[in-house]
Write an enzyme that holds these catalytic residues in place. Structure first.
Site, PDB file in Angstrom:
ATOM      1  CB  SER A 101      94.240  29.379  29.783  1.00 19.29           C
ATOM      2  OG  SER A 101      93.429  30.160  28.958  1.00 19.29           O
ATOM      3  CG  ASP A 245      93.691  31.873  25.273  1.00 17.62           C
ATOM      4  OD1 ASP A 245      93.700  31.403  24.111  1.00 17.62           O
ATOM      5  OD2 ASP A 245      93.121  31.314  26.225  1.00 17.62           O
ATOM      6  CG  ASP A 247      94.379  27.349  26.082  1.00 15.76           C
ATOM      7  OD1 ASP A 247      94.058  28.554  26.019  1.00 15.76           O
ATOM      8  OD2 ASP A 247      93.587  26.454  26.447  1.00 15.76           O
ATOM      9  CG  ASP A 249      90.711  28.099  25.152  1.00 15.77           C
ATOM     10  OD1 ASP A 249      91.300  29.181  25.352  1.00 15.77           O
ATOM     11  OD2 ASP A 249      90.372  27.333  26.077  1.00 15.77           O
TER      12      ASP A 249
END
Length: 453
Positions: A101, A245, A247, A249
């Site tokens: 992340s 960010d 990843d 999400d």
């Protein structure tokens, strides 16, 4: 208490702590547990972000799944919410996202999703850990004719694009000609997809930090460095800034004046509109204990019920599912639009925000005024990994916390919690005096560090 899984999967330093051997074993244990909950050989999707360790971990994970007879579809670099959406669409038994992340490139992680596109429940993670620690792990293997197979499936991304198109259609073609957005993809999983979707929908934009090299993910960019986007918006006079960010999400934004619009602010704007249109289920918004005190004031002033959960989008989602709510999220930018996707989706969130700007014909700065932010400070106390939960039973720390709670009673909040992914205790204080709460939070963080070394 789980040994390996935190609030957002397993996250470690790649190749030294999150080793290929360990990943292989996690995959084999995961395949075994999933097989117990299925009547057939599991099919598992695997997506990853742009870290240089992603391919290594993907290979080890694939080997572990195949060795127990699970079939694998490799999605390549793909945002977490896209993997979640595709898992549900194709009725896969599970999926895995290889990502850390917002962390720096040297970290990586493993997140399992269920066939409903949601992070697997705590009890399934506990089952995987139990198998992982047991002696029978070495006995788990598929006979030659049952070994799983893997195949490339990067083309599945087109299904997500069509999904987004089905939600918004051609509405953004009505945006003013001078409306211009800057997208910061954090050199992460959205680096290509966000640009393609904005082009598809006809939104004028510029994409920055979209040249991943394996080690520059989140490096002075993206949602963890929102000040960079703010500077860009102010300097080039953009209408809106969006930052994802690593990843994909999370989504944070800055308005046309370069002022932050965090997850709380975005949820306030969207929930206000949904309530007026009768689309906010039970007139309720779900947030976490970390949401700003301003969220409480906003909800009270707009006749919206506010529910707070433990920190972690999985707990927000659990509450939404259990009680029939359709909007919830975190201050950090994880926002769940349950009518569309059961996980935080940065690209979807950004488009929902732009939709409100279009509908109201207001500038982002005007929309932002609906939400008053109370001064808040968050300081991380670095502690030993095996002691990060001890603040709940250390008498000296407990006394310090209670004294602070009395001091800020009625004019703020004190919240202390252990990080789910790092060896840290997070100290958060809200109040009307920024200087005072910063001083008190730093003092408490320093005290906790000394006690829990």
């Amino acid at each position: 208490m789980r040994k390996y899984f935190g609030t957002d999967g397993i996250r470690r330093i790649a190749n030294t702590e999150l080793t290929p051997d360990f990943v292989y074993k996690v995959a084999k244990a995961g395949a075994y547990v999933l097989a117990q909950h299925s009547q057939k050989s599991p099919t598992i999707l695997i997506g990853r972000d742009t870290r240089n360790s992603g391919s290594l971990i993907e290979s080890a994970m694939t080997a572990g799944f195949l060795s127990y007879g699970a079939n694998v579809k490799l999605l390549g670099v793909m945002p977490t919410p896209v993997v979640a959406y595709l898992t549900k669409k194709y009725n896969a038994d599970s999926s895995v996202v290889i990502s850390a992340s917002h962390n720096t490139f040297d970290f990586n992680g493993i997140k399992f999703f269920s066939n409903k596109g949601m992070k697997i429940p705590d009890d399934i993670e506990e089952e995987i850990e139990e198998v992982l620690e047991s002696e029978k792990l070495g006995e788990l293997y598929a006979v030659p004719e049952k070994i799983g197979i893997s195949e490339e499936a990067e083309f599945y991304i087109e299904d997500y694009k069509n999904f987004i198109k089905s939600i918004f259609g051609d509405i953004f073609k009505e945006l003013p000609e001078d409306f211009y957005v800057v997208l910061d993809t954090a050199n992460g999983a959205t680096y290509k997809l966000a640009d393609e979707i904005y082009n598809m929908l006809g939104i004028a934009h510029l994409t920055i930090n979209n040249r991943p090299d394996g080690i520059n993910i989140n490096e002075n960019c993206g949602s963890t460095h929102i000040d960079k986007v703010a500077e860009f918006v102010r300097e080039h006079r953009f209408s809106l800034g969006i930052a994802f960010d690593g990843d994909g999400d999370r989504c944070l934004a800055v308005d046309d004046k370069g002022e932050l619009m965090d997850g709380d602010c975005i949820m306030a704007i969207v929930s206000n509109s949904m309530k007026k249109e009768g689309k906010l289920n039970k007139d309720t918004l779900v947030a976490t204990v970390m949401s700003n005190l301003g969220m409480t004031k906003y909800a009270e002033g707009n006749n919206i019920n506010l529910r707070r959960t433990n920190v972690g989008d999985r707990y927000v989602l659990e509450d939404m599912l259990a009680n029939g709510y359709n909007l919830g999220g975190e201050q950090s930018g994880h926002i769940i639009f349950l009518d569309y996707n059961p996980t935080g989706d940065g690209i979807l969130t950004s488009l929902m925000l732009i939709k409100e700007i279009l509908k109201t014909k207001q500038k982002a700065s005007s929309l932002r005024s609906i939400f008053k932010v109370y001064p808040q400070v968050l300081i991380n106390a670095k502690v030993s990994s095996d002691k990060k939960y001890d603040f709940e039973k250390d008498e000296e720390i407990i006394k310090r916390i209670k004294d602070l709670e009395k001091e800020f009673s009625g004019d703020g909040r004190v919240l202390i919690r252990a990080s789910g992914t790092e060896p840290k205790v997070r100290v958060m204080i809200e109040g009307s005096d920024q200087e005072l709460i910063t001083k008190k939070a730093q003092e408490l963080a320093n005290f906790i560090e000394k006690r829990l070394k």
